[in-house]
Design an enzyme around this catalytic site. Structure first.
Site: not given
Ligand code: SAH
Ligand code: SF4
Length: 386
Positions: A90, A103, A110, A114, A117, A161, A190, A215, A334
């Protein structure tokens, strides 16, 4: 037979080799056409028609649109692309008053797991190449140009990531800086907190921005929300952040997705403020209410709680802003658009915390962490990640 490289994969020297036999100025024409003018080959009418057709056949695009959605009155555009091997990623384009931001995804999926996400819920497919990352920016910037806008920021906050795909990420950054003409100060990486990646980034010459997705400001909660914290716990992560600041002299930002009853208590704000202020230059905190995802049972914090959290940080002397949620109705967070095109695989429920500042009893806390770890292990197992 190996597939031909995609158009944005080639270095300038490789392009020159392909154009051997042509006048040397053709290299400049193609290169500046692709990167500066953001043109398609068909639009490069200064090239002979036969050459355009040949390049088009020899250097295919890497991204084919599967879905394109627009929201916020045209201010947010999101693409779901199919790569040449069928994997999906995306890209989001966001227009603001004075600027436009793309973005980008750095990986398809990934591996960091997490639970909140959508990308993490779906697991890892593969790394993206530098060309696939650059093409996301070029295609979005072309669209921005058609809307009368200009892309001036790129954030690596899409799927994946970036620090786990460091080489491709960095070579994409160099291309965006040198050829697309984006200033390093408008490029943001990020990371979930991959410490060796932060150290490598600190050693690079280009001073890009660093955002760390924190977080949680205590290890037990962060272990639960961001499993990689077990490998790089907060003390190590904060050392790497301090090192980055000392070398670059640039403020970094902490990303904090506010999850109702999980990391939005006063106590969480106080711990976060301590962490932010412990750095040589206090970190800026970006707050965003958690976007709902199909695989996570807990919701984002309500607006009043988000504001209270921000105010508490500010009172503690920390710069904090609430990020506008963009494109919620088009699954713009994301990994969400891709998730909407695929069946849901699992639902994770984090442990809600008491809203009041109650001191944790160690044995209860340990039991909770063990329960959550066991649940995460079951989830990973059911997804075949272990
Ligand atoms: N992997 C990297 C970059 C991609 S995620 C990272 O984790 O930083 C980009 C951002 O989106 C991160 O800050 C992540 O924590 C956030 N993110 C992921 N899922 C989310 C959600 N459901 N709501 C809000 N932010 C989210
Ligand atoms: Fe990967 Fe970032 Fe999503 Fe965590 S928040 S699963 S590191 S994309």
């Amino acid at each position: 037979m190996t597939a031909p490289p995609s158009r944005f994969e080639l270095s300038r020297e490789e392009l020159a080799t392909r154009l051997a036999g042509q006048p040397t100025y053709r290299v400049d024409q193609v290169w500046s056409g692709l990167y500066e003018q953001l043109a398609s080959l068909a639009e490069l009418t200064n090239l002979p028609k036969a050459l355009r057709a040949q390049l088009d056949a020899d250097l295919p695009l890497a991204l084919t649109p599967v879905a394109e959605r627009t929201s916020d009155g045209g201010e947010t555009v999101k693409w779901l692309w199919a790569l040449r091997d069928g994997t999906r990623v995306e890209t989001v384009l966001m227009h603001y008053d004075q600027r436009s931001t793309v973005c980008v995804s750095s990986q398809a999926g990934c591996a960091m797991g997490c639970g909140f996400c959508a990308t993490g819920q779906a697991g890892f497919d593969r790394h993206l190449t530098a060309g696939e990352i650059v093409e996301q920016v070029v295609r979005a910037a072309r669209r921005a140009r058609d809307d009368g806008r200009r892309v001036n920021n790129v954030v690596f906050m899409g799927m994946g990531e970036p620090m786990a795909n460091y080489d491709a990420t960095w070579s994409a950054i160099e291309r965006l800086h040198a050829d697309v003409g984006l200033s390093a100060r408008h490029l943001t990486v990020s990371t979930v907190g991959i410490v060796p990646g932060i150290r490598r980034l600190a050693a690079e010459e280009l001073p890009v921005n660093l955002a760390v997705s924190l977080h949680a400001a205590d290890d037990a909660l962060r272990d639960e929300l961001v499993p990689i914290n077990r490998r790089y716990p907060l003390s190590t992560l904060m050392d790497a952040c301090a090192g980055y600041l000392l070398v670059k002299g640039r403020r970094l930002s902490f990303e904090w997705a506010l999850i109702d009853g999980v990391n939005d208590r006063d106590r969480d704000a106080d711990l976060l403020a301590q962490r932010a202020r412990s750095l040589p230059l206090a970190a800026h905190v970006n707050l965003i209410p958690l976007n709902p995802t199909p695989g996570y049972a807990v919701r984002g914090s309500p607006p009043a709680r988000v504001r209270a959290f921000r105010d508490r940080l500010r009172t503690a002397g920390v710069n904090a802003t609430i990020r506008r949620t963009r494109g919620t109705e088009i699954d713009a967070a994301c990994g969400q658009l891709r998730a909407a095109h695929e069946p849901t695989r699992v639902t994770v429920s984090p442990t809600p915390r008491p809203r009041q500042s109650v001191p944790d009893r160690p044995c209860q806390r340990t039991r909770t962490v063990m329960r959550v770890r066991a649940r995460m292990a079951r989830v990973r197992c059911s997804l075949g990640w272990t």
